[in-house]
Motif scaffolding. Structure first.
Motif: not given
Ligand SMILES: *Cc1c(COP(=O)(O)O)cnc(C)c1O
Length: 425
Positions: A198-219
């Motif tokens: 909506e405001v033409d901004a970049y979106l950055m997700v800092d997944a430092a904490h939870f990227i392991g849960l993403v890797a394990g397909r748990a979130v």
């Protein structure tokens, strides 16, 4: 040709430097002899430690695989190329950069790729769970960029998406960041994407904490929603201490240049190789089971702590960590951190949203289950752990009966870790 690993030989370290050898052994014994509940820590694998302790540390490899500024990069090129392919496959990303030395270095590089000094950034306010690199005045992010902080709602303690949108419309940031250090709930990446668009901004997700849960397909994964995903490799992901960046094909050249040569020199090739090892481990079915167990344990621990009078901020957790408000039991975060430390339990004091206390005192603690789960503990053990934390929290070390109670908890901790050893002998 037989290949033999010339590996880390501890006897060499003991002979050369007994002082540091004692530190290394002491830390191993500390990790074995206590409960590690610091949400940003984990116990990395022997395979990762072997890659870290290898002669890859010797190699200069400025540049990227196939385009280095030094000769002799044939072996390290393979390590990095394999790691990049593993990261792309595991996370479904178009591009991966494994060279950031830490999570903070990954964020510095992402800022450098997307912004000019003075540009506006919208990110979660530090006292509400954000990170120093998301706009703190003591950090490059707050010194060199105009940062605006969003918050969690006072009633639900969940991210206030209405406020995020209002602030985005009012300040027109060039970059919006989501991802936090002390937010126990899932983040609505699609909602952030809509606001960023909506405001033409970049979106950055800092997944430092939870990227392991993403890797394990748990979130859910942030990758389909974000322009850039930054992360650490040593938290739930359980790899070596380090950082990593995923991004779109379009941003790949800018991200790569922002890491090297803009913000770093030669990569730590032993760490890059160790990241590749961790990514292989994280792609295995056992890691998916691990990630699910981390969350099950976190939920069980949080519910049990609630029964002991510690209020879970936001009412619970969807992730590996929880934030507990201690005001109901009349102790501060600093007190509980110190008391637990005396009882062989490592956790950290943490500000809670709208905390009336100063950060060094804090009304809350943060607990996480990545390390205990790596040791093989399950939901039954979480009941015990919660009781130990509660007993320690109520035990004043200056009072003889409190000091005795802390000694008693410490001996219960030793019994428990004896059954679930870290780095078994
Ligand atoms: C841990 C963390 C970082 C920084 O990682 P370091 O490796 O300590 O530099 C960045 N962002 C968030 C959200 C974190 O939790």
């Amino acid at each position: 040709m037989t290949q033999t690993f010339w590996g880390p030989d501890f006897a060499q370290l003991e002979a050369t430097d007994p002082e540091i050898a004692a530190v290394v052994l002491g830390e191993l014994e500390r990790e074995r002899g206590g409960l590690q509940l610091i949400a940003s820590e984990n116990l990395t694998s022997p395979a990762v430690l072997a890659a870290l302790g290898s002669t890859l540390s010797n190699k200069y490899a400025e540049g990227y695989p196939g385009r280095r500024y030094y000769g002799g990069c044939v072996e390290v090129d393979r390590a990095e190329a394999i790691g990049v392919e593993r990261a792309k496959a595991l996370f479904g990303a178009q591009h991966a950069n494994l060279q950031p030395h830490t999570g903070s270095s990954a964020n510095l590089a992402a800022f450098a790729a997307l912004l000019q000094p003075g540009d506006t950034v919208l990110a979660m306010d530090l006292p509400h769970g954000g990170h120093l690199t998301h706009g703190s005045k003591v950090n490059f992010s707050g010194r060199w960029f105009a940062t605006v902080g969003y918050h969690v709602r006072a009633d639900t303690e969940l991210i206030d998406y209405d406020e995020v949108r209002e602030l985005a419309l009012a300040h027109r940031p060039k970059l919006i960041i989501c991802g936090a250090t002390a937010y126990p709930r899932l983040i609505d990446f699609a909602a952030f994407r809509t606001i960023a668009d909506e405001v033409d901004a970049y979106l950055m997700v800092d997944a430092a904490h939870f990227i392991g849960l993403v890797a394990g397909r748990a979130v859910p994964s942030p990758v389909p929603h974000a322009d850039v995903v930054t992360m650490t490799t040593h938290k739930v992901l359980r790899g070596p201490r380090g950082g990593m960046i995923l991004c779109t094909e379009e941003l790949a050249p800018r991200i790569d240049k922002a890491v090297f040569p803009f913000s770093q020199g030669g990569p730590l090739m032993h760490a890059v190789a160790a990241k590749a090892v961790a990514l292989r481990e994280a792609a295995a079915p056992e890691f998916a089971a691990y990630a699910r167990q981390v969350i099950a344990n976190s939920r069980a621990l949080t519910a049990a702590l609630a029964e002991h009078g510690m209020r879970p901020v936001s009412g619970g957790t969807d992730t590996h960590l929880a934030l507990l408000d201690l005001r109901g039991i009349d102790v501060t975060g600093a007190q509980v951190e110190a008391r637990c430390d005396a009882a062989r339990i490592s956790l950290n004091k943490n500000a809670i949203p709208y905390d009336p206390q100063k950060p060094m005192t804090a009304s809350g603690i943060r607990v996480g289950t990545p390390s205990l789960t790596t040791q093989g503990m399950g939901v039954d053990e979480m009941q015990l752990v919660a009781r130990m934390i509660a007993t320690a929290a109520h035990s004043d070390p200056d009072d003889p009966s409190g000091a005795a109670a802390l000694r008693e908890v410490a001996s219960e901790v030793l019994d428990l870790v004896g059954k679930f050893p870290a780095y078994p002998r």
